[in-house]
Design a protein around this motif. Structure first.
Motif, PDB file in Angstrom:
ATOM      1  N   ALA A 311      -9.891  -3.445  44.136  1.00  0.00           N
ATOM      2  CA  ALA A 311      -9.119  -4.503  43.488  1.00  0.00           C
ATOM      3  C   ALA A 311      -9.724  -4.879  42.137  1.00  0.00           C
ATOM      4  O   ALA A 311      -9.002  -5.106  41.159  1.00  0.00           O
ATOM      5  N   ALA A 312     -11.050  -4.938  42.072  1.00  0.00           N
ATOM      6  CA  ALA A 312     -11.711  -5.263  40.807  1.00  0.00           C
ATOM      7  C   ALA A 312     -11.457  -4.185  39.759  1.00  0.00           C
ATOM      8  O   ALA A 312     -11.165  -4.485  38.592  1.00  0.00           O
ATOM      9  N   ALA A 313     -11.562  -2.926  40.154  1.00  0.00           N
ATOM     10  CA  ALA A 313     -11.316  -1.827  39.214  1.00  0.00           C
ATOM     11  C   ALA A 313      -9.869  -1.824  38.744  1.00  0.00           C
ATOM     12  O   ALA A 313      -9.579  -1.530  37.574  1.00  0.00           O
ATOM     13  N   ASN A 314      -8.944  -2.180  39.638  1.00  0.00           N
ATOM     14  CA  ASN A 314      -7.539  -2.235  39.263  1.00  0.00           C
ATOM     15  C   ASN A 314      -7.295  -3.330  38.226  1.00  0.00           C
ATOM     16  O   ASN A 314      -6.561  -3.133  37.247  1.00  0.00           O
ATOM     17  N   ALA A 315      -7.924  -4.501  38.412  1.00  0.00           N
ATOM     18  CA  ALA A 315      -7.754  -5.598  37.461  1.00  0.00           C
ATOM     19  C   ALA A 315      -8.348  -5.252  36.095  1.00  0.00           C
ATOM     20  O   ALA A 315      -7.820  -5.667  35.059  1.00  0.00           O
ATOM     21  N   ARG A 316      -9.424  -4.480  36.086  1.00  0.00           N
ATOM     22  CA  ARG A 316     -10.059  -4.124  34.814  1.00  0.00           C
ATOM     23  C   ARG A 316      -9.220  -3.130  34.015  1.00  0.00           C
ATOM     24  O   ARG A 316      -9.429  -2.983  32.798  1.00  0.00           O
ATOM     25  N   ILE A 317      -8.313  -2.442  34.673  1.00  0.00           N
ATOM     26  CA  ILE A 317      -7.359  -1.617  33.914  1.00  0.00           C
ATOM     27  C   ILE A 317      -6.503  -2.510  33.028  1.00  0.00           C
ATOM     28  O   ILE A 317      -6.255  -2.208  31.853  1.00  0.00           O
ATOM     29  N   GLY A 318      -6.053  -3.650  33.599  1.00  0.00           N
ATOM     30  CA  GLY A 318      -5.279  -4.600  32.794  1.00  0.00           C
ATOM     31  C   GLY A 318      -6.079  -5.170  31.645  1.00  0.00           C
ATOM     32  O   GLY A 318      -5.568  -5.357  30.534  1.00  0.00           O
ATOM     33  N   VAL A 319      -7.362  -5.463  31.878  1.00  0.00           N
ATOM     34  CA  VAL A 319      -8.221  -5.978  30.799  1.00  0.00           C
ATOM     35  C   VAL A 319      -8.334  -4.951  29.679  1.00  0.00           C
ATOM     36  O   VAL A 319      -8.259  -5.294  28.493  1.00  0.00           O
ATOM     37  N   ALA A 320      -8.512  -3.689  30.035  1.00  0.00           N
ATOM     38  CA  ALA A 320      -8.642  -2.644  29.015  1.00  0.00           C
ATOM     39  C   ALA A 320      -7.345  -2.462  28.231  1.00  0.00           C
ATOM     40  O   ALA A 320      -7.368  -2.224  27.015  1.00  0.00           O
ATOM     41  N   ARG A 321      -6.204  -2.597  28.889  1.00  0.00           N
ATOM     42  CA  ARG A 321      -4.913  -2.391  28.214  1.00  0.00           C
ATOM     43  C   ARG A 321      -4.605  -3.488  27.203  1.00  0.00           C
ATOM     44  O   ARG A 321      -3.847  -3.261  26.252  1.00  0.00           O
TER      45      ARG A 321
END
Length: 435
Positions: A311-321
């Motif tokens: 879940a944390a890695a998935n949320a960090r995709i949004g941060v990077a985008r």
């Protein structure tokens, strides 16, 4: 006013957006029953020697070791949870993660700072000439006093701040699950070391009895040899058997000392300060039911930690985008300035400013030579790694349960056969003594 309301509406709409993909937990398709449970059922139906495990729904899941009914073990478990260094380190990591979440959550609200300053300055004569003054004019140095507050706020466009907080919260949940996993492993290690020591005590008691029997056999053989009823070869054989058994007892003593030292470390005490009194294990620990395979995914803290890491890695995709889109920072400052400290807080000396005094309030990266794309790719790869780790953790958990069930079944059969052999050996010993 309408423009301001329109801007606030657009800003709030963009703040509610998130560029992170929808998080979905991979389906691992757990089996309907464990393989070893089916083997147990087949053996039970064929032989009728296996007893179904009793349900333990009423047992406190947090203190599972109490099902063994051993007060010494209960005390050791409490001591380990209170003083084990690895558990304390895991608890400290949980506090660190929670602090990071609180720090990230604070960025959703404005930051307000207040400060004062005093600057001593000497104007240049060039500035006087530029405004029509005489080059010979002399300007005295002056001191500028200021006191002001600054409020800054980064508008959460496209959910960057909230996704980052979501990732940190998932990290915290994973850290807490890891703590529970460390706690569970500690509890299991203490119980395993304890029962291993008790098993060694039982084996030592058996060997000590065997040594007594072999000493008596050696004494009898020595007497028969002295009377000329047997040869030296038979005497040497009995002496060899006695020495071999004594060597086995010495090996057990060394093994017990090592286990006792390891248990002391688990309890968080010096090995030299801990001693577990010898007490042979008279009865086997009760069987523990494995439960349903589907519930394993909910009970295992290591699986929960792997899921939270996903879940944390998935949320960090949004941060990077969000780096592909603009960022908006709002700043407001207000206070007082004066060349006289006594007049600093006069209303006429007030100053204020809205907007960035340096840089841009609304900024967007136009060209970074592929750096943002690389960061998004890295975030995607980190998510794929987390998914693979989750799958591996689930498979490992099922393997451990199957290993435990197989060990429980096979060791129970081995114990039954050893009890039969022990009974036969006891009868043989009685017959030899009568002879």
């Amino acid at each position: 006013m309408n423009n301001v309301l329109r801007l606030l509406l657009i800003t709030s709409t963009l703040s509610a957006c998130s560029l992170a993909p929808d998080f979905v937990v991979p389906d691992m398709h757990p089996p309907a029953a464990y393989k070893e449970q089916l083997v147990d059922t087949e053996i039970s139906e064929r032989q009728g020697n296996w007893k179904a495990a009793e349900p333990l729904e009423a047992t406190d899941r947090g203190e599972w070791w109490k099902i063994f009914g051993d007060e010494t073990l209960n005390k050791l478990e409490q001591d380990a949870q209170a003083a084990n260094p690895s558990l304390q380190a895991a608890a400290a990591r949980v506090e660190q993660a929670r602090s990071s979440v609180r720090a990230s959550a604070s960025t959703i609200f404005p930051t307000i700072e207040f400060g004062g300053n005093a600057v001593r300055a000497q104007p240049s004569t060039a500035g006087v000439v530029a405004f029509g003054g005489s080059p010979s004019s002399q300007l005295n140095p002056y001191t500028l006093y200021s006191a002001q507050g600054v409020a800054s706020y980064e508008v959460d466009l496209f959910g960057r701040v909230r996704d980052n907080e979501k990732a940190l919260r998932a990290d915290t949940a994973a850290t807490e699950a890891t703590y529970r996993s460390v706690l569970l492993a500690l509890q299991a290690d203490v119980a395993q070391h304890y029962f291993s020591l008790r098993s060694l005590d039982a084996e030592r008691a058996l060997l000590q009895g065997t040594i007594g029997v072999r000493r008596e056999a050696t004494r009898i053989m020595q007497r028969r040899f002295d009377l000329g009823e047997t040869g030296e070869q038979d005497l040497a054989r009995t002496e060899s058997e006695l020495a071999s058994t004594q060597a086995e007892l010495a090996a057990l003593d060394r093994q017990r000392a090592s286990l006792e030292h390891a248990l002391a470390v688990l309890l968080g005490v010096m090995p030299s300060e801990f001693t577990l009194a010898e007490a042979p294990l008279n009865a086997l620990p009760r069987e523990v039911p494995a439960g349903l395979p589907s519930s394993l995914l909910e009970r295992r803290p290591d699986i929960a930690a792997a899921q939270d890491a996903m879940a944390a890695a998935n949320a960090r995709i949004g941060v990077a985008r969000t780096a592909f889109f603009p960022s908006l920072a709002l700043t407001a400052s207000g206070g007082y300035e004066s060349t006289s400290l006594s007049d600093l807080f006069l209303w006429s000396n007030r100053v204020w400013a809205l907007g960035q005094t340096a840089g841009s309030a609304l900024a967007m990266t136009v060209f970074d030579n592929g750096r943002t794309i690389a960061r998004v790719d890295r975030a995607d790869a980190a998510y794929q790694e987390a998914v693979a780790n989750y799958r591996g953790q689930v498979l490992g958990a099922f393997r451990e349960v199957e290993d435990g069930l197989a060990g429980q079944r096979l060791l129970s059969a081995q114990s039954a056969l050893q009890n039969t052999a022990a009974s036969a050996a006891t009868r043989t010993l009685a017959l030899i003594q009568m002879r």
